[in-house]
Design an enzyme around this catalytic site. Sequence first.
Site, short mmCIF file in Angstrom:
data_model
loop_
_atom_site.label_atom_id
_atom_site.label_comp_id
_atom_site.label_asym_id
_atom_site.label_seq_id
_atom_site.Cartn_x
_atom_site.Cartn_y
_atom_site.Cartn_z
N HIS A 1 0.82 -1.22 0.00
CA HIS A 1 0.00 0.00 0.00
C HIS A 1 0.85 1.27 0.00
O HIS A 1 0.37 2.33 -0.38
CB HIS A 1 -1.05 -0.01 1.12
CG HIS A 1 -0.54 0.30 2.49
ND1 HIS A 1 -0.21 -0.66 3.41
CD2 HIS A 1 -0.31 1.48 3.11
CE1 HIS A 1 0.18 -0.09 4.54
NE2 HIS A 1 0.13 1.21 4.38
N ASP B 1 1.20 -7.66 2.23
CA ASP B 1 1.31 -6.23 1.96
C ASP B 1 2.78 -5.79 1.79
O ASP B 1 3.33 -5.11 2.65
CB ASP B 1 0.63 -5.47 3.11
CG ASP B 1 0.33 -4.03 2.76
OD1 ASP B 1 0.88 -3.52 1.77
OD2 ASP B 1 -0.45 -3.40 3.50
N SER C 1 3.97 2.15 8.50
CA SER C 1 3.84 1.11 7.49
C SER C 1 5.15 0.93 6.75
O SER C 1 5.79 1.91 6.36
CB SER C 1 2.76 1.49 6.49
OG SER C 1 1.54 1.06 7.00
N1 ARG Z 1 -4.59 0.27 7.33
C1 ARG Z 1 -3.26 0.28 6.78
C2 ARG Z 1 -2.66 1.70 6.86
O1 ARG Z 1 -3.21 2.54 7.48
C3 ARG Z 1 -3.20 -0.32 5.44
C4 ARG Z 1 -3.97 0.36 4.36
C5 ARG Z 1 -3.94 -0.20 2.98
N2 ARG Z 1 -4.98 -1.17 2.73
C6 ARG Z 1 -6.25 -0.92 2.31
N3 ARG Z 1 -7.04 -1.93 2.14
N4 ARG Z 1 -6.71 0.28 2.07
O2 ARG Z 1 -2.01 2.24 6.02
N1 ASP Z 2 -1.24 1.23 7.87
C1 ASP Z 2 -0.59 2.31 8.56
C2 ASP Z 2 0.45 3.04 7.72
O1 ASP Z 2 0.31 3.24 6.56
C3 ASP Z 2 -0.01 1.83 9.84
C4 ASP Z 2 -0.91 2.07 10.99
O2 ASP Z 2 -1.64 3.08 11.00
O3 ASP Z 2 -0.88 1.26 11.90
O4 ASP Z 2 1.40 3.58 8.20
#
Ligand code: ARG
Ligand code: ASP
Length: 705
Positions: free
Chosen positions: A84, A220, A640
């Site tokens: 991502h 990921d 991330s």
């Molecule tokens: N929650 C994670 C972060 O905040 C991963 C996001 C990417 N994945 C998604 N399905 N949008 O970045």
């Molecule tokens: N998915 C998040 C990021 O992009 C990580 C988090 O918020 O825990 O940094």
Amino acid sequence: MKKVILSLLVVYISTTKIFADEGMWLPSLIKERISDMKKKGFRLTSEDIYSVNQACLKDAIVHFGSGCTGNLVSSKGLLITNHHCGFSQIQSHSTVEHDYLKDGFWAMRQEEELPNKGLFVKFLIKMEDVTATVLKSYNSSMTEEQRSSLVAENSAVIIKKAMKDNHYQAAVEALYYGNQYFLFVYEVFTDVRLVGAPPSSVGKFGGDTDNWMWPRHTGDFSIFRIYANKDNKPAQYSKDNVPYKPKKFFTLSVKGVRENDFTMVYGYPGRTQEYITSDAVRYIANISNPDKINLRTLRLDIQAEEMSKSAEVRIKYASKNASISNSWKKWQGETKGIIKNNIVQNKIEYETGFSKWAKDKPEYSTLLDQLKTLYEELEPYSYATDYLSEAINANEIIKFAGNIYNALLKESKSTEKNPALLLSIMDDFYKDYYQPVDKRSFIALISEYRKNVPENFQPEYFKTRMKEFGNIQNFADFIFSESILAKEKSLRGYINDTSCISKLEKDPAVEMYLSFNKFHNDNIKQKYDQINKKLTLLYRTYMKAIMEYDKKRDYYPDANSTLRIAYGKISGYKPYDAVYFNPVSTLEGIMEKDNPDIYDYNIPQKIRDIYKIKDYGEWEENGTVPVCFIATNHTSGGNSGSPVLNATGQLIGLNFDRVWEGTMSDIAFDTQMCRNISLDIRYVLFITEKVAGAGHLINEMNIVR
Ligand code: ARG
Ligand code: ASP
């Protein structure tokens, strides 16, 4: 006898105090935590973590494209981050014919690695406490204005000195709301090429359904390579550049993880607000989050509908959709967490205790009342600000109008002309634009705006338009049929130079952008910024005060996109009654979720084939392949792609998310509920070798087995 044992126990506990896992620590001050880290299993020294004299773990970490973290895994500049985090790059190289989002991308030779416009990575060279120099010549009789200009002047001198005779970038950042200042010096590389990405059916497996959730099975990750000039120094993209030789890169451990193992996350968390008062938290949970969630739900539903109708629209909106839905879902988890954990009530109790203590301290006694009054004053302005960004500027055509207009304006004032910039703004916009999505969203968002924003916070322009057009459908018809921005060909013919600015100001979309944003700047932003500035000042004192009041608490500065260390252990959790989540997920879970009929759960056929014959190679454990694990590390957005390290500093995983029940950790960390989610490095290696056939990349890495 009992008494003796009890008092011995008290002595024992107080001398071997083990801290909770909350905290994001500054690398240069890690000496202060190292004994606690060792008690929890860490086996290296503070110099191994951070040093300016020798290569150390920090030299294998980059701030990736300002919003993520990346880590170096080979002597040839190979870098791993999340899928991502590389998503917009992967998407930008994708077309219906070469759909790297859908099929993945693997450069089998270095010549095939793809350059990425605008992407950069930063290595931290050093960081230093510069509080004394920043506050040099400060005295307490100064006004706040005088103090802040002094801080700006002194910081500029520090930055200039740090950048003298080198190619580094430097910044001075305030910590603890300006009770402390640190200098950060970075080396920035801009030639960063895409090397490999699994298909989204691996890299985004589970999509937005599984996002922010455990158990998780998302692969990921994506792989990039940093290029440098022949002297190993940063250089603009050139085909003569060569792979960067890092001072340090991580050794990968594939020995596996067990519950209670020590883990450490070393990366760039973006923003936390751990010390805000109950009023601030209440506003977030009761007003701001629910409103923003509602506005984004409207946009997401419309996008989903249009994306399901066409592959072209699906590619165009993939990246936009993922980023809109990501915060949308996080705010929901955060709100739930705040309510379930009684955070507002707990803060109120804490504040009651503080007030009693501060009663006879004139410098602190009115602090909380002042904060409360300011928050009351701020509320309508925050509300209007949320609506401007989520309901007005969130319309693609309006945002584009602003970008084009501001770029032209800047160009008209400058002697340097940059026609390529205008072209690239237009290219970027039209490449991923599908007007029916935008128009439908426009109608939905503007309707909410009209219904919810009090009239005295709406610009005259809007009220007049509503009278003129009668309803929002007619208004939308007007914007989308009359604006030249809605017609790519015409706009390209029209914008040759800055002479078109005055005509452009009368374009319906530009006019709407200008009217709303001018109104906001004149009537809302100034006030909003002013109150926030006052809040920050009060928080500077409040922070100092609680440090005196509550000496037992373990303080760390809120995240501000600077390098931090979080440490803890691999650990499951109990989200609700009668349920315990194990900390490790495996390929078995992917097979359980696999469903060819559901886009987000439709895995590559190759994985099904491998699963049948269990051809896992050396990435196998107990007859399956480990995929993700959770731990108690305190992380945030920006973490991330951060390396997850074991007790000897070897790479065991990639951080990429947090669990749903713990997303309130940006505001309050709860040891029982907050878990970071990481991708097991063995799954990365499994996909790279067995599914992608890119074993040559693994040969570059240093793996301990
Ligand atoms: N929650 C994670 C972060 O905040 C991963 C996001 C990417 N994945 C998604 N399905 N949008 O970045
Ligand atoms: N998915 C998040 C990021 O992009 C990580 C988090 O918020 O825990 O940094």
